[in-house]
Scaffold this motif. Structure first.
Motif, mmCIF file in Angstrom:
data_model
loop_
_atom_site.group_PDB
_atom_site.id
_atom_site.type_symbol
_atom_site.label_atom_id
_atom_site.label_comp_id
_atom_site.label_asym_id
_atom_site.label_seq_id
_atom_site.Cartn_x
_atom_site.Cartn_y
_atom_site.Cartn_z
ATOM 1 N N THR A 1 4.697 9.310 31.731
ATOM 2 C CA THR A 1 5.970 10.149 32.199
ATOM 3 C C THR A 1 7.024 9.706 31.128
ATOM 4 O O THR A 1 7.114 8.904 30.817
ATOM 5 C CB THR A 1 6.599 9.730 33.569
ATOM 6 O OG1 THR A 1 6.964 8.276 33.652
ATOM 7 C CG2 THR A 1 5.179 9.720 34.826
ATOM 8 N N ASP A 2 7.829 11.054 30.921
ATOM 9 C CA ASP A 2 9.084 10.713 30.271
ATOM 10 C C ASP A 2 8.830 9.875 28.929
ATOM 11 O O ASP A 2 9.788 8.792 28.750
ATOM 12 C CB ASP A 2 10.573 10.583 31.077
ATOM 13 C CG ASP A 2 10.622 11.652 32.141
ATOM 14 O OD1 ASP A 2 9.880 12.817 31.889
ATOM 15 O OD2 ASP A 2 11.440 11.415 32.959
ATOM 16 N N PRO A 3 8.168 10.024 28.331
ATOM 17 C CA PRO A 3 7.935 9.012 26.976
ATOM 18 C C PRO A 3 9.092 9.070 25.987
ATOM 19 O O PRO A 3 9.269 9.923 25.470
ATOM 20 C CB PRO A 3 6.689 9.457 26.361
ATOM 21 C CG PRO A 3 6.628 11.091 26.560
ATOM 22 C CD PRO A 3 7.237 11.122 27.861
ATOM 23 N N VAL A 4 9.391 7.752 25.919
ATOM 24 C CA VAL A 4 10.825 7.606 24.943
ATOM 25 C C VAL A 4 10.623 6.191 24.060
ATOM 26 O O VAL A 4 10.567 5.145 24.729
ATOM 27 C CB VAL A 4 12.222 7.553 25.687
ATOM 28 C CG1 VAL A 4 13.201 7.473 24.614
ATOM 29 C CG2 VAL A 4 12.463 8.783 26.419
ATOM 30 N N TRP A 5 10.073 6.587 22.946
ATOM 31 C CA TRP A 5 10.025 5.146 22.160
ATOM 32 C C TRP A 5 11.248 5.269 21.003
ATOM 33 O O TRP A 5 11.358 4.324 20.192
ATOM 34 C CB TRP A 5 8.845 5.359 21.506
ATOM 35 C CG TRP A 5 7.632 4.482 22.074
ATOM 36 C CD1 TRP A 5 7.041 3.375 21.405
ATOM 37 C CD2 TRP A 5 6.935 4.968 23.127
ATOM 38 N NE1 TRP A 5 6.155 2.823 22.289
ATOM 39 C CE2 TRP A 5 5.965 3.841 23.454
ATOM 40 C CE3 TRP A 5 6.891 6.083 23.887
ATOM 41 C CZ2 TRP A 5 4.901 3.849 24.604
ATOM 42 C CZ3 TRP A 5 6.066 5.958 24.982
ATOM 43 C CH2 TRP A 5 4.985 4.823 25.348
ATOM 44 N N GLY A 6 11.950 6.218 20.887
ATOM 45 C CA GLY A 6 12.839 6.443 19.758
ATOM 46 C C GLY A 6 14.110 5.445 20.094
ATOM 47 O O GLY A 6 14.207 5.010 21.325
ATOM 48 N N PRO A 7 14.946 5.071 19.020
ATOM 49 C CA PRO A 7 15.962 4.253 18.985
ATOM 50 C C PRO A 7 17.069 4.478 19.548
ATOM 51 O O PRO A 7 18.046 3.644 20.056
ATOM 52 C CB PRO A 7 16.258 4.023 17.619
ATOM 53 C CG PRO A 7 15.836 5.087 16.728
ATOM 54 C CD PRO A 7 14.883 5.724 17.714
ATOM 55 N N ARG A 8 17.298 5.813 19.977
ATOM 56 C CA ARG A 8 18.805 6.292 20.554
ATOM 57 C C ARG A 8 18.473 7.573 21.621
ATOM 58 O O ARG A 8 17.431 8.214 21.262
ATOM 59 C CB ARG A 8 19.548 6.878 19.592
ATOM 60 C CG ARG A 8 20.156 5.867 18.600
ATOM 61 C CD ARG A 8 21.342 6.210 17.755
ATOM 62 N NE ARG A 8 21.785 5.338 16.701
ATOM 63 C CZ ARG A 8 22.635 4.564 16.863
ATOM 64 N NH1 ARG A 8 23.539 4.457 17.993
ATOM 65 N NH2 ARG A 8 23.133 3.779 15.936
ATOM 66 N N ALA A 9 19.242 7.602 22.762
ATOM 67 C CA ALA A 9 19.157 8.590 23.587
ATOM 68 C C ALA A 9 20.346 9.478 23.123
ATOM 69 O O ALA A 9 21.278 9.517 23.785
ATOM 70 C CB ALA A 9 19.386 8.052 24.985
ATOM 71 N N SER A 10 19.920 10.246 21.919
ATOM 72 C CA SER A 10 21.025 10.978 21.465
ATOM 73 C C SER A 10 20.080 11.994 20.375
ATOM 74 O O SER A 10 18.948 11.809 19.904
ATOM 75 C CB SER A 10 21.589 9.972 20.432
ATOM 76 O OG SER A 10 22.409 10.837 19.582
ATOM 77 N N PRO A 11 20.868 13.046 20.020
ATOM 78 C CA PRO A 11 20.341 14.037 19.057
ATOM 79 C C PRO A 11 20.422 13.614 17.546
ATOM 80 O O PRO A 11 19.675 14.004 16.681
ATOM 81 C CB PRO A 11 21.345 15.346 19.131
ATOM 82 C CG PRO A 11 22.447 14.875 19.669
ATOM 83 C CD PRO A 11 22.150 13.588 20.448
ATOM 84 N N SER A 12 21.175 12.562 17.463
ATOM 85 C CA SER A 12 21.431 11.883 16.024
ATOM 86 C C SER A 12 20.775 10.616 16.072
ATOM 87 O O SER A 12 20.600 9.643 16.978
ATOM 88 C CB SER A 12 22.801 11.877 15.661
ATOM 89 O OG SER A 12 22.983 11.023 14.470
ATOM 90 N N PRO A 13 20.182 10.115 14.933
ATOM 91 C CA PRO A 13 19.550 8.646 14.588
ATOM 92 C C PRO A 13 20.599 7.707 14.209
ATOM 93 O O PRO A 13 20.391 6.638 14.256
ATOM 94 C CB PRO A 13 18.614 9.035 13.534
ATOM 95 C CG PRO A 13 19.164 9.989 12.723
ATOM 96 C CD PRO A 13 19.656 10.900 13.605
#
Length: 372
Positions: free
Chosen positions: A101-113
């Motif tokens: 469910t709702d997989p989030v491995w990225g470093p930010r909850a944002s459109p920008s790194p």
């Protein structure tokens, strides 16, 4: 910026317009979003409040976690096992099927790194190490639930996606083949191939949008996952709504309900539950209560551990049985144990504050799972 996604058009947009939840040029909730009238004096936070306000918004050190890999090699004895991988990312093993469910491995909850809420706790396992899953389920398109770098990585596999109506445009734009995408509106279902497991989109009370001009341009949903022997409920993001009674009547009873408890603020109205309202939602839904949507990002002004502490305080008064494993710990609801307040170990240890780079997660450039 490609991470913003793409608006729906053509046949997809026509299907959206045919939904009873579509009004004018966007989706709407069944019930109006109301402010929290219990504390009307609480003002709306400013951008400065959101960025700098509040105390203890991140833990003083890394949270306890473990690798689930060894446990995942064995089948769950009860037929149902759940692993919390952070925020709202869950691996649900149900009667031989794996649902992510709702997989989030990225470093930010944002459109920008470079800017935006940064992960303070890494996922306990890399995306490359993940075993193949049977389906990825996505509740809505906010950045802490629909993560561009993670979807780009998953697009290189052959995993199917089940998403709320309208989200398919984002996925296609990011490289997922259309035949791998199933979009659901509330009460529609998807049968996981070669299994007896069904995913059903259900009501939630929230909103959507990834930019300044696409608010509510896609649908938001909760998700019920059922097999002949087991049933679980995943809230996505939602406020308190009487629709939970209908959900239990139509899709329950549930072995366990995963309800969001973090990122709440009184002046935001009833678009998030928070721990108090989550317990009211649980009273309508039943089952064990497994809190999610906390312990990963700082998305509100409350202390990072307030949701957990509040639940631990209130649950005995409501009769709710909590299921609160550490990150990466696979648990079977049938074998639930007494809750240990593991989050207190972090503050008690008085570890030096984590720096911004501590929670960064590098995603693989290659496909995380086999492509066959």
């Amino acid at each position: 910026m490609k991470s913003l996604g793409r608006r729906s058009d053509g046949a997809r947009l026509e299907r959206m317009k045919a939904s009873p939840l579509w009004t004018g040029d966007r989706f709407q909730n069944i019930h109006p979003i109301l402010p929290n009238l219990r504390d009307p004096a609480v003002p709306m936070p400013s951008i400065k409040d959101f960025i700098c306000g509040g105390e203890r918004r991140v833990p003083s050190g890394p949270l306890p976690s473990m690798s689930p890999l060894d446990t995942w090699t064995k089948k769950p004895q009860s037929g149902l096992r759940i692993t919390w991988l952070g925020h709202s990312t869950m691996l649900i093993e149900i009667e031989g099927a794996r649902v992510l469910t709702d997989p989030v491995w990225g470093p930010r909850a944002s459109p920008s790194p470079l800017v935006g809420p940064k992960r303070f706790q890494p996922v306990p396992i890399s995306l490359r190490e993940m075993p193949p899953v049977d389906v990825v389920a996505i509740s809505h398109d906010h950045y802490d639930h629909l993560d561009y770098p993670t979807i780009r990585a998953l697009a290189k596999s052959n995993v199917p996606f089940v998403v709320s109506l309208g989200l398919g445009a984002h996925l296609e734009y990011w490289g997922v083949q259309p035949e791998r995408i199933t979009e659901l509106e509330w009460w529609q279902s998807y049968r996981v191939p070669n299994t007896e497991v069904t995913l059903t989109a259900a009501p939630s009370q929230h909103f959507s949008g990834r930019g300044l001009k696409d608010r509510n341009a896609t649908l938001w949903s909760s998700i019920a996952i059922r097999s002949p022997q087991h049933s679980v409920f995943f809230s996505g993001d939602t406020g308190l709504t009487t629709e939970y009674n209908s959900i239990r009547e139509k899709l329950g009873p549930f072995d366990v309900v995963m309800l969001e408890v973090g990122a709440f603020y009184p002046a935001w109205g009833d678009i998030h539950l928070g721990p108090d309202n989550a317990l009211e939602a649980h009273a309508m839904l039943g089952g064990l209560f497994m809190p999610v949507h906390w312990g990963t990002f700082s998305l509100a002004m409350h202390p990072w551990d307030e949701p957990a502490e509040r639940l631990l305080e209130l649950a005995p008064k409501t009769g709710a049985q909590l299921l609160m494993p550490i990150l990466g710990q696979p648990v079977e609801p049938a074998h639930a144990e007494t809750v240990r307040a593991w989050w207190r170990e972090v503050e008690n240890a008085r570890i030096a504050p984590a720096h911004a780079t501590d929670g960064a997660v590098t995603l693989p450039a290659a496909a995380p799972w086999p492509l066959d």
